[in-house]
Design an enzyme around this catalytic site. Structure first.
Site, PDB file in Angstrom:
ATOM      1  N   TRP A 136      55.233 -58.161  33.108  1.00 31.49           N
ATOM      2  CA  TRP A 136      54.772 -59.424  32.529  1.00 31.49           C
ATOM      3  C   TRP A 136      54.864 -60.546  33.552  1.00 31.49           C
ATOM      4  O   TRP A 136      54.004 -61.420  33.621  1.00 31.49           O
ATOM      5  CB  TRP A 136      55.589 -59.746  31.284  1.00 31.49           C
ATOM      6  CG  TRP A 136      55.265 -61.066  30.648  1.00 31.49           C
ATOM      7  CD1 TRP A 136      55.941 -62.243  30.801  1.00 31.49           C
ATOM      8  CD2 TRP A 136      54.172 -61.358  29.764  1.00 31.49           C
ATOM      9  NE1 TRP A 136      55.348 -63.247  30.062  1.00 31.49           N
ATOM     10  CE2 TRP A 136      54.258 -62.735  29.422  1.00 31.49           C
ATOM     11  CE3 TRP A 136      53.128 -60.586  29.230  1.00 31.49           C
ATOM     12  CZ2 TRP A 136      53.347 -63.348  28.566  1.00 31.49           C
ATOM     13  CZ3 TRP A 136      52.226 -61.206  28.374  1.00 31.49           C
ATOM     14  CH2 TRP A 136      52.335 -62.562  28.054  1.00 31.49           C
TER      15      TRP A 136
ATOM     16  N   TRP B  67      48.330 -82.924  16.942  1.00 34.45           N
ATOM     17  CA  TRP B  67      49.771 -82.881  17.186  1.00 34.45           C
ATOM     18  C   TRP B  67      50.462 -84.113  16.599  1.00 34.45           C
ATOM     19  O   TRP B  67      49.917 -85.218  16.617  1.00 34.45           O
ATOM     20  CB  TRP B  67      50.056 -82.829  18.692  1.00 34.45           C
ATOM     21  CG  TRP B  67      49.559 -81.628  19.420  1.00 34.45           C
ATOM     22  CD1 TRP B  67      48.605 -81.608  20.397  1.00 34.45           C
ATOM     23  CD2 TRP B  67      49.987 -80.273  19.256  1.00 34.45           C
ATOM     24  NE1 TRP B  67      48.414 -80.326  20.850  1.00 34.45           N
ATOM     25  CE2 TRP B  67      49.253 -79.482  20.171  1.00 34.45           C
ATOM     26  CE3 TRP B  67      50.916 -79.645  18.421  1.00 34.45           C
ATOM     27  CZ2 TRP B  67      49.416 -78.107  20.279  1.00 34.45           C
ATOM     28  CZ3 TRP B  67      51.080 -78.277  18.526  1.00 34.45           C
ATOM     29  CH2 TRP B  67      50.345 -77.511  19.436  1.00 34.45           C
TER      30      TRP B  67
ATOM     31  N   ASN C 144      66.105 -64.322  24.719  1.00 33.03           N
ATOM     32  CA  ASN C 144      64.646 -64.319  24.681  1.00 33.03           C
ATOM     33  C   ASN C 144      64.082 -64.321  23.268  1.00 33.03           C
ATOM     34  O   ASN C 144      63.113 -65.034  22.980  1.00 33.03           O
ATOM     35  CB  ASN C 144      64.094 -63.117  25.448  1.00 33.03           C
ATOM     36  CG  ASN C 144      62.576 -63.185  25.587  1.00 33.03           C
ATOM     37  OD1 ASN C 144      62.047 -64.126  26.155  1.00 33.03           O
ATOM     38  ND2 ASN C 144      61.876 -62.207  25.031  1.00 33.03           N
TER      39      ASN C 144
ATOM     40  N   TRP D 177      53.045 -78.064  22.446  1.00 33.31           N
ATOM     41  CA  TRP D 177      53.824 -77.062  23.172  1.00 33.31           C
ATOM     42  C   TRP D 177      54.279 -77.566  24.534  1.00 33.31           C
ATOM     43  O   TRP D 177      55.310 -77.145  25.058  1.00 33.31           O
ATOM     44  CB  TRP D 177      53.026 -75.765  23.339  1.00 33.31           C
ATOM     45  CG  TRP D 177      51.724 -75.882  24.081  1.00 33.31           C
ATOM     46  CD1 TRP D 177      50.499 -76.095  23.546  1.00 33.31           C
ATOM     47  CD2 TRP D 177      51.521 -75.793  25.504  1.00 33.31           C
ATOM     48  NE1 TRP D 177      49.530 -76.150  24.534  1.00 33.31           N
ATOM     49  CE2 TRP D 177      50.132 -75.964  25.743  1.00 33.31           C
ATOM     50  CE3 TRP D 177      52.368 -75.584  26.581  1.00 33.31           C
ATOM     51  CZ2 TRP D 177      49.577 -75.931  27.026  1.00 33.31           C
ATOM     52  CZ3 TRP D 177      51.819 -75.561  27.869  1.00 33.31           C
ATOM     53  CH2 TRP D 177      50.444 -75.728  28.075  1.00 33.31           C
TER      54      TRP D 177
ATOM     55  N   GLU E 266      58.465 -55.580  30.876  1.00 30.78           N
ATOM     56  CA  GLU E 266      58.887 -56.984  30.995  1.00 30.78           C
ATOM     57  C   GLU E 266      58.772 -57.444  32.461  1.00 30.78           C
ATOM     58  O   GLU E 266      58.376 -58.585  32.737  1.00 30.78           O
ATOM     59  CB  GLU E 266      60.332 -57.135  30.511  1.00 30.78           C
ATOM     60  CG  GLU E 266      60.533 -56.721  29.069  1.00 30.78           C
ATOM     61  CD  GLU E 266      60.536 -57.906  28.125  1.00 30.78           C
ATOM     62  OE1 GLU E 266      60.827 -59.015  28.580  1.00 30.78           O
ATOM     63  OE2 GLU E 266      60.253 -57.694  26.932  1.00 30.78           O
TER      64      GLU E 266
ATOM     65  N   TRP F 293      54.854 -70.196  26.637  1.00 28.94           N
ATOM     66  CA  TRP F 293      54.672 -71.236  25.635  1.00 28.94           C
ATOM     67  C   TRP F 293      53.293 -71.154  24.994  1.00 28.94           C
ATOM     68  O   TRP F 293      53.148 -71.301  23.775  1.00 28.94           O
ATOM     69  CB  TRP F 293      54.894 -72.621  26.249  1.00 28.94           C
ATOM     70  CG  TRP F 293      56.344 -73.017  26.214  1.00 28.94           C
ATOM     71  CD1 TRP F 293      57.272 -72.870  27.198  1.00 28.94           C
ATOM     72  CD2 TRP F 293      57.038 -73.602  25.103  1.00 28.94           C
ATOM     73  NE1 TRP F 293      58.501 -73.317  26.772  1.00 28.94           N
ATOM     74  CE2 TRP F 293      58.391 -73.785  25.507  1.00 28.94           C
ATOM     75  CE3 TRP F 293      56.661 -74.009  23.826  1.00 28.94           C
ATOM     76  CZ2 TRP F 293      59.351 -74.337  24.653  1.00 28.94           C
ATOM     77  CZ3 TRP F 293      57.618 -74.568  22.986  1.00 28.94           C
ATOM     78  CH2 TRP F 293      58.933 -74.719  23.391  1.00 28.94           C
TER      79      TRP F 293
END
Length: 450
Positions: A264, A292, A327, A345, A261, A368
């Protein structure tokens, strides 16, 4: 007395493992400066929740500096302009700072030219050094981790300087209170008391989490237990470095998931270094054709936690109250907005930017787009998270009771989907769309884009 050196602070508000501070202190007198620049980032200026954190973090840092015989100088305006002014006022000819990867900071760093010396210090390894065999930046996280892992563990953190020499004369500083970073009318930060910003709190949190890291692989996915590290806002503001976290938490197989993590974060910096506009544009152009929906009513229901999906509503209410969301629930809530409501998004990304205390340009945009399926390394568009299944699978009943009190009296087997069981309280909304209907609509949108 030799000319002082400027220490330009941004999202690196700490004294431990601060290579720019160490280098500046080695040269002589140091003037630490934080410039509040709301213009350079444009729409990515510090969000409301982050401003609350920033106030307390700057206050904590100033206290720590004064204990060393130094202090923090505050200026507001264009960062490049203010730093140049301060060089003229103080006679400083050198500026030290930690390197940052947001496009507006890279532009400012370039503008300062040779007087600026940059140091790597916010990541496990210098981002430009972790490259593919062809010398490029990684576009796939799994490959990035394999390359980074060969360089781990990271170097030992640098100790805090024993002393920080003060300049013969301090330049003028603005008052933190005058910046009015804290909300007042209304003061919506009552639930933020779960946080203690600052370097001391960050290092304590890392040490405490080290005692629980062995359970992280499982507990991080359980909202009712919340095995999260709670380090994300401290890392975002640089109150603690990633390599300091690595060493304080500990190594070994027990910490492997957590180490990934941390990695990341490094990976997302590489993404925005390669694609500075990633927060605004799809990583894969074919998704530019997605049809959208624009429904202010649906977006408002999502923001307010009134969708009729308890796990989504619990997360959105936790976010509003505390400036943070678990999370696993972030992924569920994000997927719901994108796939169930078919809302761009970027609408969700902007909301998170303003309401998260750990809002981060690289993490936000990459995360996202990962959920949306539009990114360079992401889920497939057809991967549609089922909130009701996720809620039960990850035992979120206690979490829902805490954040959706209308449902607090429902049993564990009913609380995840009160609509389906015919026990929805009158003060809790119906589902704004059925899961099957939403799924089919999202899949059709994906086919249309392709």
């Amino acid at each position: 007395m030799t000319a002082p050196v400027l220490l330009w602070l941004r999202q690196d508000l700490r004294l431990h493992d601060q290579p720019a501070l160490v280098a500046a202190a080695h040269e002589g007198a140091v003037i630490p400066i934080y410039v509040r620049d709301d213009d350079a980032p444009g729409k990515w200026r510090t969000g409301a929740a982050q401003r609350w954190w920033l106030h307390h973090s700057l206050k904590s840092l100033d206290t720590a500096l004064r204990a060393k015989g130094s202090r923090l100088i505050l200026r507001k305006g264009d960062a490049v302009t203010e730093l140049r002014k301060l060089c003229e006022e103080s006679g400083a000819t050198a500026i030290h700072a930690i390197r940052h990867y947001e496009p507006w900071w890279r532009k400012a760093e370039d503008a300062l030219g040779d007087r600026l010396t940059l140091h790597d210090g916010n990541h496990l390894a210098p981002i430009e050094d972790v490259t593919t065999g062809a010398g490029g930046l990684f576009k796939v996280y799994s490959s990035f981790w394999k390359a980074l892992a060969t360089r781990m563990p990271p170097e030992d953190p640098l100790p805090m300087p024993r002393t920080i020499q003060a300049p013969a004369k301090w330049p003028k500083s603005e008052a933190l209170a005058d910046w009015k970073l804290l909300p007042t009318k209304p003061d919506w930060s009552g639930g933020f008391d779960v946080w203690t910003p600052g370097e001391d709190a960050a290092r304590k949190q890392a040490k405490d989490f080290g005692d629980a890291v062995a359970a992280y692989d499982v507990d991080r996915n359980l909202p009712s237990i919340d095995g999260s590290s709670r380090l994300s806002p401290h890392l975002h503001f640089g109150e603690i470095s990633a390599r300091d976290v690595w060493h304080l938490v500990g190594g070994g197989r027990a910490a492997l998931t957590f180490h990934k993590e941390l990695a990341w974060r490094d990976f997302t910096r590489g993404v925005i270094l390669d694609r500075p506009d990633y927060g605004d544009h799809n990583g894969r152009e074919k998704f530019d054709a997605l049809p959208w929906r624009r429904s202010e009513k649906d977006v408002a229901a999502w923001r307010q936690g009134r969708t009729g999906y308890p796990i989504v509503d619990a997360g959105m209410r936790q976010l509003w109250a505390t400036g943070w969301m678990h999370n696993r629930v972030r992924m569920i809530a994000a997927s719901f907005l994108i796939k169930h409501l078919l809302v761009d998004w970027r609408v969700g990304e902007r909301w998170f930017w303003d309401t998260l205390v750990d809002a981060d340009y690289a993490n936000n945009s990459v995360n996202w787009q990962w959920v949306a399926g539009t990114g360079i390394d992401s889920n497939m568009w057809g991967r549609i998270m089922a909130p009701l299944v996720q809620s039960e699978k990850f035992d979120a009943a206690g979490y829902i009771r805490e954040w959706v009190p209308e449902l607090a009296k429902l049993s564990d087997d009913l609380i995840h989907d009160p609509d389906a069981h015919g026990c929805r309280p009158r003060d809790y909304p119906r589902k704004i769309i059925g899961h099957r209907e939403a799924r089919e609509r999202a899949l059709e949108a994906g086919r249309a884009a392709r």
